[in-house]
Design an enzyme around this catalytic site. Structure first.
Site, PDB file in Angstrom:
ATOM      1  N   SER A  60       0.802  -0.962  -0.040  1.00 54.12           N
ATOM      2  CA  SER A  60      -0.055  -0.068   0.102  1.00 54.12           C
ATOM      3  C   SER A  60       0.914   0.970  -0.045  1.00 54.12           C
ATOM      4  CB  SER A  60      -0.881  -0.361   1.355  1.00 54.12           C
ATOM      5  OG  SER A  60      -2.068  -0.990   1.021  1.00 54.12           O
TER       6      SER A  60
HETATM    7  N1  SAH Z   1      -0.957  -5.299   4.207  1.00 55.17           N
HETATM    8  C1  SAH Z   1      -0.067  -4.772   2.704  1.00 55.17           C
HETATM    9  C2  SAH Z   1      -1.028  -4.456   1.573  1.00 55.17           C
HETATM   10  C3  SAH Z   1      -1.119  -5.627   1.057  1.00 55.17           C
HETATM   11  S1  SAH Z   1      -2.786  -6.088  -0.514  1.00 55.17           S
HETATM   12  C4  SAH Z   1       0.869  -4.024   2.825  1.00 55.17           C
HETATM   13  O1  SAH Z   1       0.741  -3.239   4.206  1.00 55.17           O
HETATM   14  O2  SAH Z   1       1.666  -3.514   2.088  1.00 55.17           O
HETATM   15  C5  SAH Z   1      -4.011  -6.717   0.225  1.00 55.17           C
HETATM   16  C6  SAH Z   1      -3.367  -7.982   0.271  1.00 55.17           C
HETATM   17  O3  SAH Z   1      -4.643  -8.857   0.779  1.00 55.17           O
HETATM   18  C7  SAH Z   1      -2.941  -9.007  -0.698  1.00 55.17           C
HETATM   19  O4  SAH Z   1      -1.552  -9.368  -0.080  1.00 55.17           O
HETATM   20  C8  SAH Z   1      -4.009 -10.709  -1.052  1.00 55.17           C
HETATM   21  O5  SAH Z   1      -3.553 -11.270  -1.074  1.00 55.17           O
HETATM   22  C9  SAH Z   1      -5.279  -9.817   0.267  1.00 55.17           C
HETATM   23  N2  SAH Z   1      -6.127 -11.183   0.335  1.00 55.17           N
HETATM   24  C10 SAH Z   1      -7.216 -10.325  -0.932  1.00 55.17           C
HETATM   25  N3  SAH Z   1      -8.816 -11.150   0.009  1.00 55.17           N
HETATM   26  C11 SAH Z   1      -7.968 -11.916   1.168  1.00 55.17           C
HETATM   27  C12 SAH Z   1      -9.053 -12.587   1.433  1.00 55.17           C
HETATM   28  N4  SAH Z   1      -9.652 -12.931   1.794  1.00 55.17           N
HETATM   29  N5  SAH Z   1      -8.311 -12.486   2.839  1.00 55.17           N
HETATM   30  C13 SAH Z   1      -7.012 -12.578   3.732  1.00 55.17           C
HETATM   31  N6  SAH Z   1      -5.721 -11.485   2.249  1.00 55.17           N
HETATM   32  C14 SAH Z   1      -6.781 -11.207   1.317  1.00 55.17           C
END
Ligand code: SAH
Length: 215
Positions: A60
């Protein structure tokens, strides 16, 4: 490229964009974001932008991580911590690392196995120890550990999952992007007994919340 000056520039930018929680800004300054992305992207790690982390996912944007963290801890007196926070969508673990000092214990769920493994090792090597990680579908939250003082979601469902509202403690906050691709609103929902007060935090662009686990 990962120097103190580069990091200071990011902090100044976040400040000019309205982030005024000094503890959050300091945590962002102290956290090596270049270790959360591929080496090839390390030179861009202190830009205020989302970057790819593989598997179609992104780390993010720092501004978004800062505003979600600040919103979650808004009512916590300085020097105190939230007890229990649930994070959904751990990804590379950057948001987890930023949140870590503000919470006694974080429960965090990621659905993509290879991302999960890499991230678990990374958080361990960076000494982020107050986290229990799980490779699962976060759609239903984490019932056995509920209620949570805060829930932070890094992927967007079309509407707020009812299970997440049900797992909020009284006074707890849920920070979540809601909507289809490209048209999401970031919401802060505060639980007050059986009532849920919504505050809109602006437009955002997250990857979608996806059902099931990917191996
Ligand atoms: N928190 C991260 C952002 C990751 S992007 C940061 O610090 O930058 C969002 C993440 O959500 C992805 O890795 C994706 O695989 C995960 N995601 C999507 N749907 C999900 C679900 N149902 N359960 C758990 N994780 C999920």
């Amino acid at each position: 490229m990962t120097s103190a000056r580069t990091r200071d520039r990011l902090i100044e930018r976040l400040r000019s964009e309205g982030i005024d929680n000094e503890a959050v800004l300091e945590r962002i300054r102290a956290t090596p974001r270049h270790l959360f992305v591929d080496e090839a992207l390390a030179s861009r790690a202190y830009e205020d932008t989302a970057l790819p982390i593989g598997f179609g996912q992104t780390i993010s944007q720092p501004y978004i991580v800062a505003s979600m963290t600040a919103a979650l801890i808004r009512d916590v007196p300085p020097g105190e911590t939230l007890d229990k926070v649930l994070e959904i969508g751990t990804g590379c673990g950057y948001q987890t690392a930023i949140l870590s000092p503000f919470v006694k214990h974080i429960y965090s769920i990621e659905r993509i196995r290879p991302l999960f493994q890499r991230m678990s090792e990374r958080l361990r090597s960076l000494g982020v120890n107050n986290v229990t990680l799980r490779c699962a579908d976060g759609w239903q939250g984490w019932q056995s550990q509920a209620p949570f003082d805060g829930i932070i979601v890094a992927a967007a469902p079309p509407e707020i999952p009812q299970d997440l509202l049900a797992q909020l403690a009284d006074g707890g906050k849920l920070i979540i992007p809601v909507g289809g691709r490209g048209a999401q609103g970031l919401l802060c929902v505060t639980r007050d007994g059986d009532e849920f007060r919504r505050r809109e935090m602006g437009l955002v662009s997250f990857v979608p919340l996806v059902e099931g686990v990917e191996r």
